[in-house]
Structure formats: C-alpha cells, structure tokens
Design a protein around this motif. Structure first.
Motif, PDB file in Angstrom:
ATOM      1  N   ASP A 124      44.972  43.650  25.179  1.00 38.50           N
ATOM      2  CA  ASP A 124      46.181  43.073  24.608  1.00 38.50           C
ATOM      3  C   ASP A 124      47.151  42.738  25.742  1.00 38.50           C
ATOM      4  OD1 ASP A 124      47.521  45.434  25.343  1.00 38.50           O
ATOM      5  OD2 ASP A 124      47.943  46.061  23.294  1.00 38.50           O
ATOM      6  N   ALA A 125      48.276  42.145  25.412  1.00 43.41           N
ATOM      7  CA  ALA A 125      49.214  41.668  26.442  1.00 43.41           C
ATOM      8  C   ALA A 125      49.694  42.799  27.349  1.00 43.41           C
ATOM      9  CB  ALA A 125      50.404  40.980  25.776  1.00 43.41           C
ATOM     10  N   ASN A 126      49.976  43.959  26.792  1.00 41.50           N
ATOM     11  CA  ASN A 126      50.467  45.091  27.583  1.00 41.50           C
ATOM     12  C   ASN A 126      49.405  45.575  28.576  1.00 41.50           C
ATOM     13  OD1 ASN A 126      52.386  47.179  28.277  1.00 41.50           O
ATOM     14  ND2 ASN A 126      51.050  48.587  27.162  1.00 41.50           N
ATOM     15  N   GLU A 127      48.190  45.755  28.111  1.00 44.38           N
ATOM     16  CA  GLU A 127      47.107  46.228  28.985  1.00 44.38           C
ATOM     17  C   GLU A 127      46.740  45.163  30.016  1.00 44.38           C
ATOM     18  OE1 GLU A 127      45.823  49.354  29.133  1.00 44.38           O
ATOM     19  OE2 GLU A 127      47.372  49.819  27.657  1.00 44.38           O
ATOM     20  N   SER A 128      46.780  43.913  29.612  1.00 40.79           N
ATOM     21  CA  SER A 128      46.476  42.820  30.538  1.00 40.79           C
ATOM     22  C   SER A 128      47.471  42.791  31.691  1.00 40.79           C
ATOM     23  CB  SER A 128      46.493  41.493  29.776  1.00 40.79           C
ATOM     24  OG  SER A 128      46.085  40.450  30.605  1.00 40.79           O
ATOM     25  N   THR A 129      48.736  43.046  31.385  1.00 34.91           N
ATOM     26  CA  THR A 129      49.771  43.081  32.423  1.00 34.91           C
ATOM     27  C   THR A 129      49.506  44.205  33.422  1.00 34.91           C
ATOM     28  OG1 THR A 129      51.383  42.158  30.897  1.00 34.91           O
ATOM     29  CG2 THR A 129      52.255  43.327  32.806  1.00 34.91           C
ATOM     30  N   ARG A 130      48.967  45.303  32.945  1.00 32.88           N
ATOM     31  CA  ARG A 130      48.709  46.453  33.821  1.00 32.88           C
ATOM     32  C   ARG A 130      47.655  46.159  34.880  1.00 32.88           C
ATOM     33  NH1 ARG A 130      48.525  51.746  29.962  1.00 32.88           N
ATOM     34  NH2 ARG A 130      50.641  52.361  30.505  1.00 32.88           N
ATOM     35  N   VAL A 131      46.741  45.246  34.586  1.00 33.81           N
ATOM     36  CA  VAL A 131      45.667  44.957  35.539  1.00 33.81           C
ATOM     37  C   VAL A 131      45.820  43.575  36.173  1.00 33.81           C
ATOM     38  CG1 VAL A 131      44.026  46.526  34.445  1.00 33.81           C
ATOM     39  CG2 VAL A 131      44.111  44.138  33.706  1.00 33.81           C
ATOM     40  N   LYS A 132      46.955  42.963  35.937  1.00 30.01           N
ATOM     41  CA  LYS A 132      47.216  41.641  36.514  1.00 30.01           C
ATOM     42  C   LYS A 132      47.101  41.727  38.040  1.00 30.01           C
ATOM     43  CE  LYS A 132      50.644  37.987  36.457  1.00 30.01           C
ATOM     44  NZ  LYS A 132      51.970  37.588  36.009  1.00 30.01           N
ATOM     45  N   GLY A 133      46.475  40.747  38.617  1.00 31.45           N
ATOM     46  CA  GLY A 133      46.331  40.713  40.071  1.00 31.45           C
ATOM     47  C   GLY A 133      45.038  41.324  40.585  1.00 31.45           C
ATOM     48  N   CYS A 134      44.270  41.947  39.717  1.00 32.32           N
ATOM     49  CA  CYS A 134      42.980  42.491  40.156  1.00 32.32           C
ATOM     50  C   CYS A 134      42.042  41.332  40.477  1.00 32.32           C
ATOM     51  CB  CYS A 134      42.368  43.370  39.071  1.00 32.32           C
ATOM     52  SG  CYS A 134      43.248  44.926  38.806  1.00 32.32           S
ATOM     53  N   SER A 135      41.266  41.488  41.533  1.00 34.78           N
ATOM     54  CA  SER A 135      40.415  40.378  41.982  1.00 34.78           C
ATOM     55  C   SER A 135      38.946  40.550  41.628  1.00 34.78           C
ATOM     56  CB  SER A 135      40.553  40.187  43.493  1.00 34.78           C
ATOM     57  OG  SER A 135      40.152  41.365  44.165  1.00 34.78           O
ATOM     58  N   SER A 136      38.609  41.655  40.966  1.00 40.85           N
ATOM     59  CA  SER A 136      37.219  41.842  40.543  1.00 40.85           C
ATOM     60  C   SER A 136      37.190  42.614  39.233  1.00 40.85           C
ATOM     61  CB  SER A 136      36.414  42.608  41.604  1.00 40.85           C
ATOM     62  OG  SER A 136      36.795  43.965  41.643  1.00 40.85           O
ATOM     63  N   ALA A 137      36.073  42.485  38.533  1.00 43.79           N
ATOM     64  CA  ALA A 137      35.893  43.215  37.280  1.00 43.79           C
ATOM     65  C   ALA A 137      35.900  44.726  37.544  1.00 43.79           C
ATOM     66  CB  ALA A 137      34.595  42.794  36.609  1.00 43.79           C
ATOM     67  N   LYS A 138      35.303  45.150  38.652  1.00 45.36           N
ATOM     68  CA  LYS A 138      35.303  46.576  38.988  1.00 45.36           C
ATOM     69  C   LYS A 138      36.723  47.077  39.203  1.00 45.36           C
ATOM     70  CE  LYS A 138      33.504  50.073  42.147  1.00 45.36           C
ATOM     71  NZ  LYS A 138      33.588  51.081  41.104  1.00 45.36           N
ATOM     72  N   GLU A 139      37.542  46.278  39.864  1.00 38.85           N
ATOM     73  CA  GLU A 139      38.930  46.671  40.101  1.00 38.85           C
ATOM     74  C   GLU A 139      39.687  46.820  38.774  1.00 38.85           C
ATOM     75  OE1 GLU A 139      42.755  45.179  42.767  1.00 38.85           O
ATOM     76  OE2 GLU A 139      40.851  44.110  42.948  1.00 38.85           O
ATOM     77  N   ILE A 140      39.464  45.903  37.844  1.00 41.67           N
ATOM     78  CA  ILE A 140      40.082  46.004  36.515  1.00 41.67           C
ATOM     79  C   ILE A 140      39.623  47.282  35.834  1.00 41.67           C
ATOM     80  CG2 ILE A 140      40.141  45.004  34.189  1.00 41.67           C
ATOM     81  CD1 ILE A 140      39.816  42.235  35.564  1.00 41.67           C
ATOM     82  N   TRP A 141      38.319  47.504  35.804  1.00 42.04           N
ATOM     83  CA  TRP A 141      37.728  48.675  35.143  1.00 42.04           C
ATOM     84  C   TRP A 141      38.262  49.975  35.742  1.00 42.04           C
ATOM     85  CZ3 TRP A 141      35.013  48.820  30.799  1.00 42.04           C
ATOM     86  CH2 TRP A 141      34.269  49.955  30.491  1.00 42.04           C
ATOM     87  N   ASP A 142      38.256  50.052  37.071  1.00 44.57           N
ATOM     88  CA  ASP A 142      38.725  51.273  37.742  1.00 44.57           C
ATOM     89  C   ASP A 142      40.211  51.522  37.478  1.00 44.57           C
ATOM     90  OD1 ASP A 142      36.168  51.666  38.703  1.00 44.57           O
ATOM     91  OD2 ASP A 142      36.622  51.006  40.742  1.00 44.57           O
ATOM     92  N   LYS A 143      40.999  50.456  37.446  1.00 48.74           N
ATOM     93  CA  LYS A 143      42.428  50.612  37.192  1.00 48.74           C
ATOM     94  C   LYS A 143      42.671  51.100  35.768  1.00 48.74           C
ATOM     95  CE  LYS A 143      46.766  48.691  38.454  1.00 48.74           C
ATOM     96  NZ  LYS A 143      47.396  47.741  39.341  1.00 48.74           N
TER      97      LYS A 143
END
Length: 130
Positions: free
Chosen positions: A95-114
C-alpha cells in the motif's frame, strides 16, 4: 437453512499479489514467497539472494567489471530483467504507506530486507528473540 453460496468465501487472486498494509507481516511474507515462486522460481532467488550481475574479467586489467550494454547476451538481459520483475511484484503488493518505506531501494532483495527489518527487526533482534 444456509444456501450453498453462504458456505463459500472468496479466496485470494492467483494472478495478483496479496496487498500488504503493514499488518500481519509474517503471513504476508510467507504468501508472497510462494506467489513469487509460482510466477518464476528465479524471482524468489533474486528477492532472497540478490540481483543477477552481468560481469566479466577485463582482459587489460585482469579485474572483474560489469559488462557493457553491447556485451550483454540475450540470457544476461533476461536475468537482469528478473530484478525489475521482482521489484514490480513487490511494489504492486504494497500500500502507499509501505511503498514509501522502501522508496529508493534499487533491488528486490533490498526491498525485501528492508520490509523484514521494519516488521521483524534486525538479524540481531530476531536472533535474540529465538
């Protein structure tokens, strides 16, 4: 007397990822892992292990370097695309809130880990809880 329609409930879509709004991360995480694997097992590997890197040993410097666009093979391009596909699935499941939290990640792993760190804590905290 209940009708047959009352006995069944609508299930989750098998073509769209389950939306994550910040609640019940553990359940969402487990379902998302299976969802990614069902699309392409390599998507899960990209999320879990990190993106594919197309590199070669440079003849002049004898060091590893990233391939140029002209050096990429069709298989390299397909593998590089997997990270974008995995990121697309993850971003579309937030959702918009969670998407904002991972904004700027450059890989799927980075999103997942965050997301894991935000909702489960760091590796040290998870280890302490065990």
């Amino acid at each position: 007397m209940a009708t047959n329609n009352a006995l069944f409930f609508e299930g989750q879509s098998v073509t769209r990822p389950l939306m994550f709004n910040g609640a019940n991360f553990i359940s969402w995480r487990d379902k998302m892992k299976i969802f990614l694997q069902s699309i392409d097992i390599d998507l899960w590997y990209i999320v879990n292990e990190g993106p594919f890197e197309a590199s070669i040993i440079d003849d002049h410097t004898n060091r590893r370097r990233e391939k140029t666009r002209n050096e990429l093979t069709p298989q390299d391009k397909a593998n590089l695309t997997l990270n974008a596909k995995a990121m697309n699935v993850l971003y579309n499941a937030l959702d918009a809130n969670e998407s904002t939290r991972v904004k700027g990640c450059s890989s799927a792993k980075e999103i997942w880990d965050k997301l894991k760190e935000i909702h489960e804590g760091s590796d040290d905290i998870r280890e302490q809880k065990k």
